[in-house]
Design a protein around this motif. Structure first.
Motif, mmCIF file in Angstrom:
data_model
loop_
_atom_site.group_PDB
_atom_site.id
_atom_site.type_symbol
_atom_site.label_atom_id
_atom_site.label_comp_id
_atom_site.label_asym_id
_atom_site.label_seq_id
_atom_site.Cartn_x
_atom_site.Cartn_y
_atom_site.Cartn_z
ATOM 1 N N ALA A 76 0.829 -1.196 0.000
ATOM 2 C CA ALA A 76 0.000 0.000 0.000
ATOM 3 C C ALA A 76 0.861 1.242 0.000
ATOM 4 C CB ALA A 76 -0.895 0.008 1.226
ATOM 5 N N ILE A 77 0.424 2.247 -0.721
ATOM 6 C CA ILE A 77 1.126 3.526 -0.675
ATOM 7 C C ILE A 77 0.126 4.616 -0.360
ATOM 8 C CG2 ILE A 77 0.937 3.728 -3.178
ATOM 9 C CD1 ILE A 77 3.353 5.571 -3.108
ATOM 10 N N ILE A 78 0.516 5.500 0.524
ATOM 11 C CA ILE A 78 -0.368 6.588 0.920
ATOM 12 C C ILE A 78 0.337 7.908 0.660
ATOM 13 C CG2 ILE A 78 -1.645 7.620 2.819
ATOM 14 C CD1 ILE A 78 -1.806 4.931 4.121
ATOM 15 N N VAL A 79 -0.273 8.727 -0.164
ATOM 16 C CA VAL A 79 0.325 10.012 -0.534
ATOM 17 C C VAL A 79 -0.684 11.135 -0.359
ATOM 18 C CG1 VAL A 79 1.879 9.005 -2.235
ATOM 19 C CG2 VAL A 79 -0.401 9.736 -2.918
ATOM 20 N N ASN A 137 6.068 15.094 2.834
ATOM 21 C CA ASN A 137 6.478 16.124 3.729
ATOM 22 C C ASN A 137 5.440 16.270 4.842
ATOM 23 O OD1 ASN A 137 7.637 18.431 4.728
ATOM 24 N ND2 ASN A 137 6.421 19.735 3.397
ATOM 25 N N VAL A 138 5.885 16.648 6.005
ATOM 26 C CA VAL A 138 4.979 16.602 7.129
ATOM 27 C C VAL A 138 5.505 17.431 8.281
ATOM 28 C CG1 VAL A 138 5.881 14.737 8.559
ATOM 29 C CG2 VAL A 138 3.446 14.821 8.010
ATOM 30 N N VAL A 139 4.634 17.872 9.135
ATOM 31 C CA VAL A 139 5.089 18.571 10.331
ATOM 32 C C VAL A 139 5.806 17.565 11.212
ATOM 33 C CG1 VAL A 139 4.313 20.381 11.867
ATOM 34 C CG2 VAL A 139 2.681 19.276 10.353
ATOM 35 N N ASN A 140 6.939 17.950 11.705
ATOM 36 C CA ASN A 140 7.724 16.996 12.471
ATOM 37 C C ASN A 140 7.701 17.343 13.956
ATOM 38 O OD1 ASN A 140 9.362 14.926 13.104
ATOM 39 N ND2 ASN A 140 11.244 15.937 12.446
ATOM 40 N N ASP A 141 6.532 17.192 14.571
ATOM 41 C CA ASP A 141 6.464 17.494 15.998
ATOM 42 C C ASP A 141 6.254 16.219 16.817
ATOM 43 O OD1 ASP A 141 3.929 16.790 15.429
ATOM 44 O OD2 ASP A 141 3.040 18.732 15.839
ATOM 45 N N GLU A 142 6.156 16.412 18.093
ATOM 46 C CA GLU A 142 6.046 15.266 18.993
ATOM 47 C C GLU A 142 4.785 14.445 18.679
ATOM 48 O OE1 GLU A 142 7.495 12.656 21.060
ATOM 49 O OE2 GLU A 142 8.621 14.487 20.633
ATOM 50 N N LEU A 164 8.465 4.847 6.016
ATOM 51 C CA LEU A 164 8.379 6.299 5.906
ATOM 52 C C LEU A 164 9.275 6.712 4.760
ATOM 53 C CD1 LEU A 164 6.573 6.378 8.114
ATOM 54 C CD2 LEU A 164 8.375 7.144 9.646
ATOM 55 N N CYS A 165 8.682 7.365 3.786
ATOM 56 C CA CYS A 165 9.413 7.652 2.570
ATOM 57 C C CYS A 165 9.559 9.156 2.432
ATOM 58 C CB CYS A 165 8.622 7.075 1.405
ATOM 59 S SG CYS A 165 9.546 6.867 -0.080
ATOM 60 N N GLY A 166 10.783 9.627 2.479
ATOM 61 C CA GLY A 166 10.999 11.065 2.400
ATOM 62 C C GLY A 166 10.690 11.761 3.704
ATOM 63 N N ARG A 167 10.617 10.982 4.764
ATOM 64 C CA ARG A 167 10.424 11.574 6.087
ATOM 65 C C ARG A 167 11.599 11.171 6.960
ATOM 66 N NH1 ARG A 167 4.058 10.535 7.592
ATOM 67 N NH2 ARG A 167 3.190 11.506 5.742
ATOM 68 N N PRO A 168 11.874 11.943 7.963
ATOM 69 C CA PRO A 168 13.025 11.627 8.818
ATOM 70 C C PRO A 168 12.702 10.450 9.741
ATOM 71 C CG PRO A 168 11.865 13.511 9.677
ATOM 72 C CD PRO A 168 11.191 13.164 8.390
ATOM 73 N N ASP A 209 9.124 26.667 8.467
ATOM 74 C CA ASP A 209 9.651 26.056 9.685
ATOM 75 C C ASP A 209 8.728 24.957 10.212
ATOM 76 O OD1 ASP A 209 11.653 27.767 9.355
ATOM 77 O OD2 ASP A 209 10.994 29.203 10.881
ATOM 78 N N GLY A 210 9.332 23.898 10.677
ATOM 79 C CA GLY A 210 8.558 22.808 11.258
ATOM 80 C C GLY A 210 8.282 21.712 10.259
ATOM 81 N N TYR A 211 8.418 22.015 8.965
ATOM 82 C CA TYR A 211 8.214 20.995 7.954
ATOM 83 C C TYR A 211 9.565 20.455 7.513
ATOM 84 C CZ TYR A 211 3.296 21.904 7.736
ATOM 85 O OH TYR A 211 1.974 21.999 8.063
ATOM 86 N N THR A 212 9.664 19.157 7.506
ATOM 87 C CA THR A 212 10.968 18.536 7.339
ATOM 88 C C THR A 212 11.646 18.883 6.025
ATOM 89 O OG1 THR A 212 9.906 16.569 6.487
ATOM 90 C CG2 THR A 212 10.355 16.647 8.838
#
Lengths: 363, 363
Positions: A76-79, A137-142, A164-168, A209-212
């Motif tokens: 499955a891929i989710i975009v 791309n996504v907000v990288n918060d707690e 996780l693809c393209g995410r930290p 800011d906040g987006y990886t």
DNA sequence: CCATCGTATGAAAGCGGTTTACCAGCGTGT
DNA sequence: ACACGCTGGTAAACCGCTTTCATACGATGG
């Protein structure tokens, strides 16, 4: 015994494995094994079965197969959206690799909404996909990290891998694979490209800011400036999202606000570059005659506007994600065997005609 | 009875409907019915069950559901490639509509290879998708029609609908839906647009006999010329496929072969237009200052190069395909009730800055 | 107060595969 | 000739869910 396969072959009910067995005069188990391939069997029986399959136009029921067996043979891929070129390319990679491995590819979209993302992951969970690949791309918060860890555990429990693809990375202990590409390195390289051409005042378009993703690109930009001992003016970092219209808006506002105080533009991605270019043109400025410009991604708009940019291995990203997830699933030992949990793919610059040495550029 | 849900809740095996039933103190049938929604049930029982579901983090097994029930709750789309913008948009439409109806979307690609197409259809057949949507330009010969008819019958037998998206109808008696858009009409309209601007010698880029899409577009082009009493010069129709590079090649060759004998270009699609534009530029010709140009599709490259083009409702195409197929499936009577089997979606012109009246154009 | 009927629930029969026992032949080695 | 290991195959037990069919229970009517 041959009751089923009796003359009335035109029955409405689709052919089942039992029909095949009866038609070939063997048991269902034999048919199943022969079709699954993985089992020794007498050539004679084999051909009998194959003939029956052909004659009856039998196709296995994937649901039954998935239910009885362990694997559902699907990834499955989710975009965010399928039309966005980056996602489209990643999806293409996923699809291609999945097809190569005989799996099928199911896709879900989120529209950038994390509620929908959650719902979609649930959907994939109930589909028992072998892995679910979350890209974007996504907000990288707690809160995000926690949510992902939750997903990963739930999926792992159902025997499926979160990628996780393209995410930290999320940190240790979370059963998730990460496949990303070198945003910072790419940004560093292309900024250096501009600096080497003599540019000192480089406008960065698309800080967020906040987006990886944009964060890493800004980081590369800053590091390049620092390494080249060029003073960093925060005023040159313009905030905006990664869309064409935003590129247009940012440049337009900038030029309306006062005299031009930059000689080159580093657009956060090619879409922004395309928009920026249009705004420049409407203001009577040509690329690269008056202003130099570079982008990031190397997606379709780049070639059309002759943009020097950073090539990102979009498809390879998707391919690697699938390969890794499946590889790991197959060989459970892979986890202990130290199979990669985090892959960083490289990028490189594509030089086109959008940068001019500062001295040759109109003032 | 409560053996399962006993203290050791951390069991590796994922939660099943039985666990939920036990936990809630009801039968599996009750749980199933309450979750399916469509059945009366006492509010008390309902909430008990829902609580159990929540506490156990239960998600149904789609395979089991698909096997036991009639429907697999999924739609399939098969395209040449996911990265091609047209397909991507159609796919997006399919995905969106599917999600809206609570189904999931599985995608396959063919790379334009009809062998792979066949294999992919088989794959979807075994997946028991409620409908399979085949989209894309294709050779329209007898062999093709026969193959499609075969697909359609096989799928119908498995309770699934074949939808041809952007392809012409197959003829009566074949259980296939068709959703296409008005290629000929669009081409007619945009050719007329050029003609009204005074252009008489209009180069058509991307003729390809035997392929439905380009054929329809050429047809519209010719009809417009005829209606405007402009002589039709077959030499102005250049053969080529629908790709950017082809557009580049076609124009380059044309300009190399001799003096320019046209004042405007009708590119078979926007990609061709982008390539053509680049070739023109390399030859010192500007759009629209020296040459007018129009495209077809209204996909991303169009906006970037300010191209007047024909807008095609790509997403709507996908949406309609799903809506139609599902609608028909639901209500079997739909077939008799004369539900549409063939939908033709309209197009319209998007005017940008790529056409100039002949008199204002450089000679 | 008993027969009647509608309703919420339960028990069990599949759906179409895979897979685990298990078994019938059939050479071999001794 | 006999025990023995192989091979090619069978029967039957699931997988987890939906869906009859049957049933217990209350409310209703005569």
């Amino acid at each position: 015994m041959a009751r089923r396969a009796a003359s009335g072959d035109e029955g409405r009910r689709p052919t089942t494995i039992r029909d095949v067995a009866a038609h070939a005069g063997v048991s269902v188990a034999t048919v199943s094994r022969i079709l699954s391939g993985t089992y020794p069997s007498a050539p004679a029986t084999r051909s009998k079965v194959m003939r029956a399959v052909r004659e009856l136009d039998y196709v296995a029921n994937a649901n039954a197969r998935g239910l009885a067996g362990a694997s559902s043979r699907s990834v499955a891929i989710i975009v965010n959206s399928v039309v966005s070129p980056h996602y489209a390319h990643v999806a293409q990679g996923v699809q291609a690799q999945a097809a190569l491995e005989g799996k099928l590819c199911i896709v879900g979209t989120t529209g950038g909404d994390s509620e929908r993302e959650l719902a979609t992951v649930q959907l994939m969970r109930q589909e028992h996909a072998e892995c679910v690949i979350l890209v974007g791309n996504v907000v990288n918060d707690e809160a995000y990290r926690e949510r992902m860890a939750e997903y990963a555990r739930a999926l792992a429990l159902a025997g499926s891998q979160l990628v996780l693809c393209g995410r930290p990375p999320l940190g240790p202990g979370v059963p998730a694979l990460v496949v990303e590409y070198d945003n910072t390195g790419g940004a560093y390289a292309i900024t250096s490209h501009l600096l080497s051409a003599g540019h000192r005042r480089i406008l960065f378009l698309g800080r967020r800011d906040g987006y990886t993703t944009p964060e890493s690109r800004v980081a590369g930009y800053r590091k390049a400036l620092a390494d080249h001992r060029v003073p960093h003016d925060p005023g040159l970092e313009v905030e905006g999202t990664m869309e064409r219209l935003e590129g247009y808006r940012m440049v337009r506002q900038r030029l309306a606000a006062g005299p031009r105080d930059f000689t080159a533009i580093f657009a956060g991605n090619d879409l922004i570059a395309a928009g920026a270019r249009q705004a420049l043109r409407e203001h009577g400025l040509r690329v690269p005659d008056d202003v130099s410009m570079v982008g990031f991604d190397d997606l379709p708009p780049a070639a059309d506007i002759d943009l020097t940019t950073v090539h990102v291995p979009h498809e390879e990203l998707g391919r690697t994600a699938v390969r890794l997830a499946l590889g790991r699933g197959q060989d459970q030992a892979g986890i202990q065997a130290g199979m990669a949990e985090h892959v960083l793919l490289g990028t490189h610059i594509i030089v086109r005609d959008s940068v001019r040495p500062l001295r040759n550029q109109a003032p």
